[in-house]
Structure formats: structure tokens, C-alpha cells
Design a protein around this motif. Structure first.
Motif, mmCIF file in Angstrom:
data_model
loop_
_atom_site.group_PDB
_atom_site.id
_atom_site.type_symbol
_atom_site.label_atom_id
_atom_site.label_comp_id
_atom_site.label_asym_id
_atom_site.label_seq_id
_atom_site.Cartn_x
_atom_site.Cartn_y
_atom_site.Cartn_z
ATOM 1 N N TYR A 28 -6.577 1.923 -0.847
ATOM 2 C CA TYR A 28 -6.637 1.311 0.449
ATOM 3 C C TYR A 28 -7.473 0.010 0.021
ATOM 4 N N GLN A 29 -8.259 -0.247 -1.205
ATOM 5 C CA GLN A 29 -8.828 -1.219 -1.608
ATOM 6 C C GLN A 29 -8.087 -2.513 -1.480
ATOM 7 N N ILE A 30 -6.802 -2.270 -1.907
ATOM 8 C CA ILE A 30 -5.799 -3.502 -1.970
ATOM 9 C C ILE A 30 -4.714 -3.605 -0.655
ATOM 10 N N HIS A 31 -5.186 -2.697 0.300
ATOM 11 C CA HIS A 31 -4.128 -2.663 1.425
ATOM 12 C C HIS A 31 -4.168 -4.215 2.064
ATOM 13 N N ASP A 32 -3.002 -4.488 2.479
ATOM 14 C CA ASP A 32 -2.666 -5.952 2.774
ATOM 15 C C ASP A 32 -2.945 -7.001 1.954
ATOM 16 N N ASN A 33 -2.973 -6.838 0.842
ATOM 17 C CA ASN A 33 -3.452 -7.893 -0.220
ATOM 18 C C ASN A 33 -2.019 -8.210 -0.505
ATOM 19 N N ALA A 34 -1.830 -9.626 -0.582
ATOM 20 C CA ALA A 34 -0.538 -10.231 -0.786
ATOM 21 C C ALA A 34 -0.099 -10.228 -2.156
ATOM 22 N N ASN A 35 -1.021 -9.922 -3.207
ATOM 23 C CA ASN A 35 -0.644 -9.765 -4.432
ATOM 24 C C ASN A 35 -0.047 -8.368 -4.896
ATOM 25 N N PHE A 36 -0.107 -7.350 -3.809
ATOM 26 C CA PHE A 36 0.277 -5.984 -3.934
ATOM 27 C C PHE A 36 1.218 -5.743 -2.722
ATOM 28 N N PRO A 37 2.344 -6.232 -2.573
ATOM 29 C CA PRO A 37 3.231 -6.091 -1.564
ATOM 30 C C PRO A 37 3.817 -4.569 -1.460
ATOM 31 N N GLN A 38 4.247 -4.011 -2.538
ATOM 32 C CA GLN A 38 4.620 -2.749 -2.784
ATOM 33 C C GLN A 38 3.845 -1.477 -2.343
ATOM 34 N N LEU A 39 2.408 -1.911 -3.067
ATOM 35 C CA LEU A 39 1.483 -0.993 -2.957
ATOM 36 C C LEU A 39 1.048 -0.812 -1.391
ATOM 37 N N THR A 40 1.218 -1.938 -0.955
ATOM 38 C CA THR A 40 0.746 -1.944 0.683
ATOM 39 C C THR A 40 1.732 -1.227 1.459
ATOM 40 N N TRP A 41 3.095 -1.460 1.180
ATOM 41 C CA TRP A 41 4.264 -0.788 1.614
ATOM 42 C C TRP A 41 4.083 0.525 1.411
ATOM 43 N N LEU A 42 3.650 1.035 0.309
ATOM 44 C CA LEU A 42 3.399 2.656 0.002
ATOM 45 C C LEU A 42 2.551 3.152 0.915
ATOM 46 N N ILE A 43 1.220 2.422 1.060
ATOM 47 C CA ILE A 43 0.086 2.922 1.673
ATOM 48 C C ILE A 43 0.411 3.082 3.372
ATOM 49 N N ASN A 44 1.281 2.049 3.746
ATOM 50 C CA ASN A 44 1.544 1.966 5.123
ATOM 51 C C ASN A 44 2.762 3.243 5.348
ATOM 52 N N ASN A 45 3.268 3.522 4.520
ATOM 53 C CA ASN A 45 4.432 4.469 4.703
ATOM 54 C C ASN A 45 4.069 5.780 4.176
ATOM 55 N N LEU A 46 2.570 5.985 3.673
ATOM 56 C CA LEU A 46 2.290 7.131 2.895
ATOM 57 C C LEU A 46 2.531 8.365 3.404
ATOM 58 N N TYR A 47 2.555 8.663 4.976
ATOM 59 C CA TYR A 47 2.717 9.772 5.662
ATOM 60 C C TYR A 47 3.981 9.927 6.445
ATOM 61 N N ASP A 48 4.964 8.980 6.026
ATOM 62 C CA ASP A 48 6.297 9.008 6.701
ATOM 63 C C ASP A 48 7.345 9.563 5.532
ATOM 64 N N ASN A 49 6.788 10.104 4.713
ATOM 65 C CA ASN A 49 7.898 10.773 3.599
ATOM 66 C C ASN A 49 8.720 9.753 3.087
ATOM 67 N N PRO A 50 8.239 8.434 2.374
ATOM 68 C CA PRO A 50 9.369 7.363 2.350
ATOM 69 C C PRO A 50 10.215 7.784 0.929
ATOM 70 N N GLN A 51 11.203 7.392 1.023
ATOM 71 C CA GLN A 51 12.200 7.577 -0.529
ATOM 72 C C GLN A 51 11.828 6.102 -0.996
ATOM 73 N N ILE A 52 11.750 6.071 -2.374
ATOM 74 C CA ILE A 52 11.451 5.157 -3.272
ATOM 75 C C ILE A 52 12.606 4.813 -4.354
ATOM 76 N N GLU A 53 13.204 3.434 -3.951
ATOM 77 C CA GLU A 53 14.391 3.236 -4.849
ATOM 78 C C GLU A 53 13.943 2.744 -6.168
ATOM 79 N N PRO A 54 14.679 2.574 -7.208
ATOM 80 C CA PRO A 54 14.526 2.293 -8.626
ATOM 81 C C PRO A 54 13.696 0.790 -8.603
ATOM 82 N N ASP A 55 14.144 -0.024 -7.777
ATOM 83 C CA ASP A 55 13.717 -1.484 -7.867
ATOM 84 C C ASP A 55 12.280 -1.478 -7.344
ATOM 85 N N ILE A 56 12.017 -0.791 -6.147
ATOM 86 C CA ILE A 56 10.596 -0.655 -5.811
ATOM 87 C C ILE A 56 9.842 0.146 -6.619
#
Length: 105
Positions: A28-56
Motif C-alpha cells: 500500500y506504500q506505492i498505491h496510486d503511484n504512477a510509477n507502479f500501475p500494475q502493482l496499483t491494479w493488483l492492490i485494487n483487485n486484491l480481494y476480487d481474485n484476479p487472473q494475471i496474464e503473462p504480460d501483466i
């Protein structure tokens, strides 16, 4: 609530990793940081059981390295081993072109 992750590693085997409850505040220290868009996406979707494709997964692995460097440059304490395990997991899934499946505890 921890996030359990796995990808298929052969016909029967699966490779597992987990984002533990202890690691979530660090991420959460880097949540909504423009330098970490995929980590922000993962944090936002952490409890929605996301599927993570190879490019992500590739982008997540790269962002994990950048995140470690940022924390080291600021001389902040962090769970280095946990972050390195995540980075290795994401990189391996991407290299094997496997989708990562997730589920919460």
C-alpha cells in the motif's frame, strides 16, 4: 486476508505463492503511484481474485524490482525476502507464459 496465487507448471504440478496479510501494508506504500500501475491494479483487485496474464506478470515482476530499489534508496525497513519471492514468482509465470490464478483465504 491473504491472496493465494498459482500457475500451472506442467500437466499436474502448480507453482504457488502468496501475498500475506503482513505484506499488504508494504504494498500500500506505492498505491496510486504512477510509477507502479500494475502493482496499483493488483492492490485494487486484491480481494476480487484476479487472473494475471503473462504480460501483466512481466510488468509486476519489473515493478517489484523498482519498488525494492525505491525502498532501499529511502532506507526503509521492508520484507525483502517476501518481495523477492513475489518477483521471482511473477517472472517465472511470465517466462512460461502461464496465467496466474488467485484466491483469497
Amino acid at each position: 486476508m491473504a491472496l493465494n496465487m498459482y500457475f500451472k507448471n506442467g500437466m499436474i504440478r502448480k507453482t504457488h505463492c502468496q501475498i500475506s496479510d503482513d505484506l499488504v501494508p508494504t504494498l500500500y506504500q506505492i498505491h496510486d503511484n504512477a510509477n507502479f500501475p500494475q502493482l496499483t491494479w493488483l492492490i485494487n483487485n486484491l480481494y476480487d481474485n484476479p487472473q494475471i496474464e503473462p504480460d501483466i506478470a512481466t510488468a509486476l515482476a519489473d515493478e517489484m524490482i523498482a519498488f525494492e530499489r525505491l525502498i532501499l534508496s529511502l532506507h526503509l525497513p521492508f520484507p525483502m525476502e517476501s518481495l523477492q519471492k513475489l518477483q521471482t514468482f511473477f517472472k517465472e509465470a511470465a517466462t512460461k507464459e502461464q496465467t496466474i490464478y488467485t484466491s483469497g483465504d
